[in-house]
Design an enzyme around this catalytic site. Structure first.
Site, PDB file in Angstrom:
ATOM      1  N   ARG A  74      -4.766   3.029   8.853  1.00 22.26           N
ATOM      2  CA  ARG A  74      -5.295   2.886   7.509  1.00 22.26           C
ATOM      3  C   ARG A  74      -6.459   1.907   7.552  1.00 22.26           C
ATOM      4  NH1 ARG A  74      -1.614   0.714   2.614  1.00 22.26           N
ATOM      5  NH2 ARG A  74      -1.801  -1.217   3.767  1.00 22.26           N
ATOM      6  N   THR A  98     -10.852   0.337   2.737  1.00 22.60           N
ATOM      7  CA  THR A  98     -10.766   1.496   1.824  1.00 22.60           C
ATOM      8  C   THR A  98      -9.322   1.963   1.633  1.00 22.60           C
ATOM      9  OG1 THR A  98     -10.936   3.113   3.611  1.00 22.60           O
ATOM     10  CG2 THR A  98     -13.011   2.296   2.656  1.00 22.60           C
ATOM     11  N   ASP A 133       2.670  -4.529  13.198  1.00 25.68           N
ATOM     12  CA  ASP A 133       2.531  -5.903  13.694  1.00 25.68           C
ATOM     13  C   ASP A 133       3.893  -6.515  14.010  1.00 25.68           C
ATOM     14  OD1 ASP A 133      -0.191  -5.864  13.589  1.00 25.68           O
ATOM     15  OD2 ASP A 133      -0.360  -6.992  11.721  1.00 25.68           O
TER      16      ASP A 133
HETATM   17  C1  PRP Z   1       0.952   1.747   8.445  1.00 22.63           C
HETATM   18  C2  PRP Z   1       2.186   2.602   8.382  1.00 22.63           C
HETATM   19  C3  PRP Z   1       1.667   3.903   7.828  1.00 22.63           C
HETATM   20  C4  PRP Z   1       0.596   3.440   6.887  1.00 22.63           C
HETATM   21  C5  PRP Z   1       1.105   3.525   5.469  1.00 22.63           C
HETATM   22  O1  PRP Z   1       0.173   2.044   9.531  1.00 22.63           O
HETATM   23  O2  PRP Z   1       2.817   2.734   9.621  1.00 22.63           O
HETATM   24  O3  PRP Z   1       1.166   4.791   8.796  1.00 22.63           O
HETATM   25  O4  PRP Z   1       0.296   2.071   7.211  1.00 22.63           O
HETATM   26  O5  PRP Z   1       0.108   3.243   4.568  1.00 22.63           O
HETATM   27  P1  PRP Z   1      -0.441   4.327   3.546  1.00 22.63           P
HETATM   28  O6  PRP Z   1       0.732   5.016   2.952  1.00 22.63           O
HETATM   29  O7  PRP Z   1      -1.200   3.492   2.554  1.00 22.63           O
HETATM   30  O8  PRP Z   1      -1.352   5.268   4.284  1.00 22.63           O
HETATM   31  P2  PRP Z   1      -1.115   1.144   9.884  1.00 22.63           P
HETATM   32  O9  PRP Z   1      -2.328   1.645   9.173  1.00 22.63           O
HETATM   33  O10 PRP Z   1      -0.772  -0.285   9.677  1.00 22.63           O
HETATM   34  O11 PRP Z   1      -1.375   1.475  11.403  1.00 22.63           O
HETATM   35  P3  PRP Z   1      -0.567   0.959  12.701  1.00 22.63           P
HETATM   36  O12 PRP Z   1       0.775   1.613  12.659  1.00 22.63           O
HETATM   37  O13 PRP Z   1      -1.410   1.484  13.822  1.00 22.63           O
HETATM   38  O14 PRP Z   1      -0.484  -0.538  12.646  1.00 22.63           O
HETATM   39  N1  URA Z   2       1.739  -0.515   6.175  1.00 18.45           N
HETATM   40  C1  URA Z   2       2.669  -1.435   6.536  1.00 18.45           C
HETATM   41  O1  URA Z   2       2.953  -1.606   7.729  1.00 18.45           O
HETATM   42  N2  URA Z   2       3.288  -2.155   5.564  1.00 18.45           N
HETATM   43  C2  URA Z   2       3.000  -1.992   4.255  1.00 18.45           C
HETATM   44  O2  URA Z   2       3.606  -2.680   3.412  1.00 18.45           O
HETATM   45  C3  URA Z   2       2.030  -1.038   3.903  1.00 18.45           C
HETATM   46  C4  URA Z   2       1.418  -0.314   4.877  1.00 18.45           C
END
Ligand code: PRP
Ligand code: URA
Length: 215
Positions: A110, A114, A209
């Protein structure tokens, strides 16, 4: 059995005490990465056990050491599609209860500003569309990532898709209901809201994280 929700017809909430106990541990900010990963995998396994009640089965014959008897096989192949990277904390737990499943992968993150999904990787079994597809992601926040993932699966011909996420926000469930009303969303918790950075409240923080100790 999961609870339904009066506003979100697509949502099924698991309020089983074992799932809720483990979710409480996952939410706790003092839970360290090793324990956090173990807990997410355990919850994912329990949720899959419940969600798989609706999987089609077929009758088969099995030869015991004594005689032939009736058994069951999966009616259709099942493909897990974890959304990288946080879903790495759930996939092993699901494979433990469903070793028959094949695993595709989708890389989506994400954008921090944005909050739109950015896709960077996809690898699927070629015949994935013939069976049931379980999308996996611990967090459903704005719903952008999961909705994008479901669209990619549909572009590949998948028609039987469900999503397993540990914690979701109303905005994400609403987006899935609008974009993909045919995709059932299984969750352990429907939380209150998103903050101004798109994080779920009360939530469990940044799942990726916390799994990998990168915050
Ligand atoms: C997190 C989570 C989802 C997304 C959810 O991933 O694992 O994929 O955010 O958010 P949304 O519903 O607003 O799209 P992140 O973007 O943190 O990526 P990562 O798993 O690589 O850290
Ligand atoms: N992605 C995460 O890992 N945590 C949140 O709360 C939202 C998006």
């Amino acid at each position: 059995m999961p609870r339904t929700h009066p506003e979100f017809a697509n949502l099924r909430i698991f309020n089983h005490p074992l799932i809720q106990l483990k979710l409480t541990k996952a939410r706790d900010k003092t839970t360290q990465p090793l324990e956090f990963r173990r807990t997410l995998n355990e919850i994912a396994g329990l949720m899959t056990y419940e969600a798989s009640r609706c999987f089609e089965t077929r009758d088969v014959q099995v030869q015991t050491p004594m005689e032939t008897t009736a058994g069951i096989g999966l009616g259709k192949p099942v493909t897990l599609v974890p959304i990288l990277r946080a879903c790495i904390g759930m996939t092993e737990g699901i494979m433990a209860v469903m070793p028959e499943a094949r695993v595709g992968h989708m890389g989506i993150y994400r954008d921090e500003i944005t909050l739109k999904p950015v896709a960077y990787y996809a690898k699927f079994p070629p015949d994935m569309a013939d069976g049931h597809v379980l999308l996996i992601d611990p967090m459903l926040a704005t719903g952008g990532s999961a909705s994008h993932a479901a669209s990619v699966l549909k572009d590949r011909g998948c028609i039987d898709i469900s999503l397993i996420c540990l914690v979701c926000a109303p905005a994400g469930v609403r987006k899935m209901m609008e974009d993909h009303p045919d995709v059932t969303v299984y969750t352990a918790a429907l939380d209150r809201e998103l903050n101004d950075k798109g994080y779920i409240l009360p939530g469990l923080g940044d799942a990726g994280d916390r799994i990998f100790g990168t915050q």
